[in-house]
Design a protein around this motif. Structure first.
Motif, PDB file in Angstrom:
ATOM      1  N   ASN A 362       0.821  -1.216   0.000  1.00  0.00           N
ATOM      2  CA  ASN A 362       0.000   0.000   0.000  1.00  0.00           C
ATOM      3  C   ASN A 362       0.854   1.265   0.000  1.00  0.00           C
ATOM      4  OD1 ASN A 362      -2.762  -0.622  -0.193  1.00  0.00           O
ATOM      5  ND2 ASN A 362      -2.791  -1.397   1.903  1.00  0.00           N
ATOM      6  N   MET A 363       1.993   1.198   0.676  1.00  0.00           N
ATOM      7  CA  MET A 363       2.908   2.336   0.656  1.00  0.00           C
ATOM      8  C   MET A 363       3.408   2.603  -0.764  1.00  0.00           C
ATOM      9  SD  MET A 363       5.119   1.481   4.097  1.00  0.00           S
ATOM     10  CE  MET A 363       6.386   2.700   3.755  1.00  0.00           C
ATOM     11  N   ILE A 364       3.713   1.526  -1.489  1.00  0.00           N
ATOM     12  CA  ILE A 364       4.197   1.670  -2.867  1.00  0.00           C
ATOM     13  C   ILE A 364       3.094   2.210  -3.774  1.00  0.00           C
ATOM     14  CG2 ILE A 364       5.086   0.430  -4.880  1.00  0.00           C
ATOM     15  CD1 ILE A 364       6.291  -1.618  -2.909  1.00  0.00           C
ATOM     16  N   MET A 365       1.881   1.693  -3.587  1.00  0.00           N
ATOM     17  CA  MET A 365       0.781   2.062  -4.472  1.00  0.00           C
ATOM     18  C   MET A 365       0.360   3.516  -4.319  1.00  0.00           C
ATOM     19  SD  MET A 365      -1.722  -1.248  -4.370  1.00  0.00           S
ATOM     20  CE  MET A 365      -2.901  -0.433  -5.442  1.00  0.00           C
ATOM     21  N   GLY A 366       0.471   4.047  -3.118  1.00  0.00           N
ATOM     22  CA  GLY A 366       0.005   5.411  -2.902  1.00  0.00           C
ATOM     23  C   GLY A 366      -1.508   5.478  -2.961  1.00  0.00           C
ATOM     24  N   THR A 474      -6.056   1.479 -16.065  1.00  0.00           N
ATOM     25  CA  THR A 474      -5.987   0.655 -14.867  1.00  0.00           C
ATOM     26  C   THR A 474      -4.624   0.822 -14.203  1.00  0.00           C
ATOM     27  OG1 THR A 474      -7.439  -0.938 -15.923  1.00  0.00           O
ATOM     28  CG2 THR A 474      -6.245  -1.690 -13.979  1.00  0.00           C
ATOM     29  N   LYS A 475      -4.635   0.981 -12.894  1.00  0.00           N
ATOM     30  CA  LYS A 475      -3.404   1.205 -12.133  1.00  0.00           C
ATOM     31  C   LYS A 475      -2.676  -0.119 -11.934  1.00  0.00           C
ATOM     32  CE  LYS A 475      -1.813   3.984  -8.243  1.00  0.00           C
ATOM     33  NZ  LYS A 475      -2.204   4.767  -7.075  1.00  0.00           N
ATOM     34  N   HIS A 476      -1.501  -0.265 -12.578  1.00  0.00           N
ATOM     35  CA  HIS A 476      -0.707  -1.483 -12.491  1.00  0.00           C
ATOM     36  C   HIS A 476       0.559  -1.214 -11.687  1.00  0.00           C
ATOM     37  CE1 HIS A 476      -3.196  -3.636 -15.344  1.00  0.00           C
ATOM     38  NE2 HIS A 476      -3.092  -2.652 -16.207  1.00  0.00           N
ATOM     39  N   SER A 477       1.311  -2.301 -11.419  1.00  0.00           N
ATOM     40  CA  SER A 477       2.581  -2.132 -10.720  1.00  0.00           C
ATOM     41  C   SER A 477       3.546  -1.297 -11.562  1.00  0.00           C
ATOM     42  CB  SER A 477       3.189  -3.489 -10.393  1.00  0.00           C
ATOM     43  OG  SER A 477       3.294  -4.290 -11.557  1.00  0.00           O
ATOM     44  N   SER A 542       2.007   4.483 -10.955  1.00  0.00           N
ATOM     45  CA  SER A 542       1.599   5.834 -11.354  1.00  0.00           C
ATOM     46  C   SER A 542       0.825   5.781 -12.662  1.00  0.00           C
ATOM     47  CB  SER A 542       2.819   6.753 -11.501  1.00  0.00           C
ATOM     48  OG  SER A 542       3.682   6.282 -12.514  1.00  0.00           O
ATOM     49  N   VAL A 543      -0.107   6.732 -12.815  1.00  0.00           N
ATOM     50  CA  VAL A 543      -0.852   6.897 -14.060  1.00  0.00           C
ATOM     51  C   VAL A 543      -0.488   8.273 -14.593  1.00  0.00           C
ATOM     52  CG1 VAL A 543      -3.128   7.022 -15.122  1.00  0.00           C
ATOM     53  CG2 VAL A 543      -2.705   5.400 -13.271  1.00  0.00           C
ATOM     54  N   GLU A 563      -2.106   9.845 -11.092  1.00  0.00           N
ATOM     55  CA  GLU A 563      -2.094   9.090  -9.838  1.00  0.00           C
ATOM     56  C   GLU A 563      -0.656   8.749  -9.516  1.00  0.00           C
ATOM     57  OE1 GLU A 563      -4.800   5.880  -9.184  1.00  0.00           O
ATOM     58  OE2 GLU A 563      -6.196   6.591 -10.700  1.00  0.00           O
ATOM     59  N   LYS A 564      -0.263   8.969  -8.286  1.00  0.00           N
ATOM     60  CA  LYS A 564       1.125   8.780  -7.898  1.00  0.00           C
ATOM     61  C   LYS A 564       1.323   7.481  -7.127  1.00  0.00           C
ATOM     62  CE  LYS A 564       2.346  13.694  -7.572  1.00  0.00           C
ATOM     63  NZ  LYS A 564       2.881  14.758  -6.691  1.00  0.00           N
ATOM     64  N   GLY A 565       2.433   6.786  -7.453  1.00  0.00           N
ATOM     65  CA  GLY A 565       2.920   5.719  -6.600  1.00  0.00           C
ATOM     66  C   GLY A 565       4.094   6.266  -5.798  1.00  0.00           C
TER      67      GLY A 565
END
Length: 675
Positions: A362-366, A474-477, A542-543, A563-565
């Motif tokens: 979750n920290m990585i995903m933001g 879609t938000k991917h790794s 990130s997107v 969107e930020k990671g």
């Protein structure tokens, strides 16, 4: 009596084999994703199916060894299969001229051969080494052999786990910025060397002829007992235990030993869940590490994602004496003394490790974009290198949009879909290039979605183009990059080169208006038709939207991060790895002790085989969960495994509640219950 010289050939063979296996396994999941282009789920499935086969085939290796070929021939023949598999995988990593599908088929064939080979020899090598000693005269030598043998296993795995990621990443070969052929080739060479070392010791070996296999004997006893019990179902004949129905073909001691072994095997039923979690260190946790920053500045060195796997064996060697001297005495003071208690505690710690991995994920995903019910969002991307004034007739906004700026309106009250007019006025610095400098148009806002528009030109007129919804991305790794370009850039060659290696990561022809791609995280240099344009730094999860437009015969560009990671340091994985290592010591090592002490000597090899089988089944659980893929968010999958592990241990505690510990230390091996 002198120490048997033959065992040194066996120890050297084991070192080379473990180097080969762990070296390949360490970099495998990254090879599957980066070279064979499997996605994360497919790579996880393949990885764990290979591990499953490696821990399932020992059953057949033990049967072949004890009943047909003997230990020497089994080790030799299956080592050759193993080495062929290594060479096939190395060849697949070299086969650039092959189609991607053919490379995949070749690599999978090699991996299957490796699994059969390593699993088949697993139950034979240590016992073959034990056969070289005369007992009881060389009992002390035998104990030293097993210590050296265990050291050779850890030495081989530690060295290969450290080296192969360096060979994979820091060496460039065959036009790639990685060198998997070298990372696979050196383990292959070590495996070939191990075969020659093993053969060289043949004149010195004590080779015993194959005898009956305990796995076959146990299976036959169970089959005969069940068969006879069913045939006597309608009769009045009863036995005190269902295994006693096989007393016409098996002795009382054989039946008693098998019954004792089955009592222990019954407690093994929950164990696969632990291995389902533990073995994901080489798959899901390695993939997680690829999204993290491994740079260690004071060493001027970057920790590779797959090198994090070396932390576990290092901590095992460090923690074992600490547990014996400090941890276990402290646990005994609070009532945790028995092996089954330690195993249960280890299981709960494994669950905790996966909770920690979910937190890191979750920290990585933001944070993702969240839109409340009854609201919509609007983004306007200015493609001009001058100001554009944007006004809405509904008085929702009146904004002077700067050069290449993005306007974000995060809260617009809307029901279903609403359209309203807007006015665009372009700055005079750009007006001379356009025949029309203002525009009246409509924008549509959809409830629960973020709608995007591109302010551009077409046929020398100001133009507003709808480019879809942000949640279509879609938000991917790996970072997602949406490229928005003006019409006059269509079919231009868009190239992204890795800033570190200089290698081309992406090359494509720009489409009309928008192109969506997924790229590995990192820093890139962007080119249009080989002309340098800009630099991009893309973060995990990130997107991003990159706007491209020709202004005054030059291409303007701007990157908007929607969107930020977070590119957190790889050291954040240390807590979960540390907790999992503690869990391993309490669970795995204690399981070996429990299985060894709670079964008669004739059944010890059977329990060792079943223990390996629980590892195989654990990897099968990961395959099933990855195949179903119920969660898009990997953090939720980690929490699912954590919850299942905790529930599994609760069931295990209930199963253990009526277990009576046994003592087989008496010379006549009569079972004695501990008080």
């Amino acid at each position: 009596m002198a120490y048997p010289k033959s065992v040194w050939f066996i120890i050297c063979n084991e070192f080379c084999e473990r180097f080969s296996y762990y070296g390949l396994r360490t970099v495998l999941v990254l090879y599957l994703t980066s070279i064979l282009q499997y996605n994360d789920d497919q790579s996880t499935i393949i990885y764990h199916m290979i591990v499953f086969l490696a821990y399932f085939s020992p059953l057949f290796g033990a049967i072949i060894s004890d009943s047909y070929w003997g230990k020497f021939k089994t080790i030799l023949y299956l080592s050759i299969v193993y080495a062929i598999g290594n060479l096939v995988v190395t060849g697949a990593s070299l086969a650039d001229s092959f189609s991607l599908n053919n490379q995949r088929y070749l690599a999978l064939l090699g991996l299957v051969l490796i699994s059969i080979g390593t699993g088949g020899i697993k139950p034979c090598v240590s016992s073959f080494g034990g056969d070289q000693f005369e007992l009881p005269a060389q009992e002390v030598y035998l104990q030293k052999f097993f210590s050296i043998f265990y050291f050779s296993i850890n030495a081989g795995s530690l060295i290969s786990t450290s080296i192969t990621p360096e060979l994979r990443k820091d060496v460039q070969c065959f036009g790639r910025d990685t060198c998997f052929p070298l990372a696979f080739g050196i383990p292959a060479v070590l495996m070939v060397i191990s075969i020659f070392i093993f053969i060289s010791g043949k004149p010195l070996y004590k080779i015993k002829k194959p005898e009956s296999n305990v796995i076959v004997t146990t299976s036959s006893c169970i089959y005969n007992a069940l068969k006879k019990k069913l045939s006597l179902f309608s009769s009045n004949i009863t036995k005190s235990h269902w295994l006693d129905y096989a007393d016409d073909k098996f002795s009382e001691k054989e039946i008693s030993d098998i019954r004792s072994a089955l009592e222990v095997i019954y407690l093994f039923i929950p164990f696969p869940f632990f291995w389902a979690l533990f073995d994901q260190q080489g798959s899901r946790w390695t993939l997680q590490a690829t999204l993290m920053n491994g740079r260690i500045d004071f060493l001027n060195w970057t920790m590779k994602p797959d090198q994090m796997q070396v932390v576990n064996p290092l901590l095992v060697l460090l923690f074992i004496p600490i547990f014996e001297v400090l941890v276990y005495p402290l646990l005994a003071k609070i009532g945790i003394r028995k092996p089954l208690q330690k195993i249960a505690l280890g299981g709960f710690l494994a669950a905790l490790a996966f909770v920690l991995s979910a937190i890191v994920q979750n920290m990585i995903m933001g944070k993702a974009i969240h839109i409340d019910a009854g609201n919509g969002q609007l983004r306007l991307f200015n493609g001009f290198n001058c100001n554009v004034t944007v006004k809405s007739s509904a008085n929702l906004f009146d904004h002077n949009l700067a050069s290449l700026e993005t306007l974000e309106i995060r809260e617009i009250k809307v029901s279903n879909e609403t359209s309203f007019p807007i006015s665009l006025f372009i700055d005079s610095s750009c007006s001379s290039k356009l025949s029309e400098t203002n525009l009246m148009s409509n924008v549509s806002i959809v409830e629960g979605k973020e709608t995007s528009y591109f302010i551009t030109h077409m046929n020398n007129k100001l133009n507003l183009k709808r480019i879809g919804y942000v949640d279509d991305l879609t938000k991917h790794s790996n970072p997602v990059l949406r490229i928005i370009n003006s019409d006059d850039l269509s079919n231009k060659v868009f190239t992204m080169k890795n800033e570190e290696s200089g290698k081309t990561a992406i090359e494509l022809n720009l489409q009309t208006l928008t192109t969506i791609i997924s790229v590995p995280l990192g820093k890139y240099r962007v080119f249009i038709d080989e002309t340098f344009l800009t630099e991009l730094y893309l973060l995990p999860f990130s997107v991003n939207t990159l706007t491209l437009q020709v202004n005054s015969e030059k291409i303007s560009s701007h990157l908007a991060v929607l969107e930020k990671g977070n590119y957190i340091h790889i050291a954040w994985q240390l807590p979960q790895i540390t907790v999992m290592t503690v869990a391993e010591i309490m669970f795995s090592i204690t399981t070996l002790e429990f299985a060894f002490t709670q079964a008669p000597s004739s059944m010890k090899s059977l329990l060792a085989a079943v223990n390996l089988l629980t590892v195989a089944l654990g990897n099968l659980i990961v395959v099933i969960v990855s195949e179903v893929r119920y969660f898009d968010n990997q953090a939720y999958e980690y929490l699912l495994f954590a919850g299942l592990m905790a529930l599994d241990m609760i069931v295990f505690i209930l199963m253990c509640s009526k277990y009576n510990y046994k003592n087989y230390s008496e010379p006549n091996e009569q079972t004695k219950l501990k008080t």
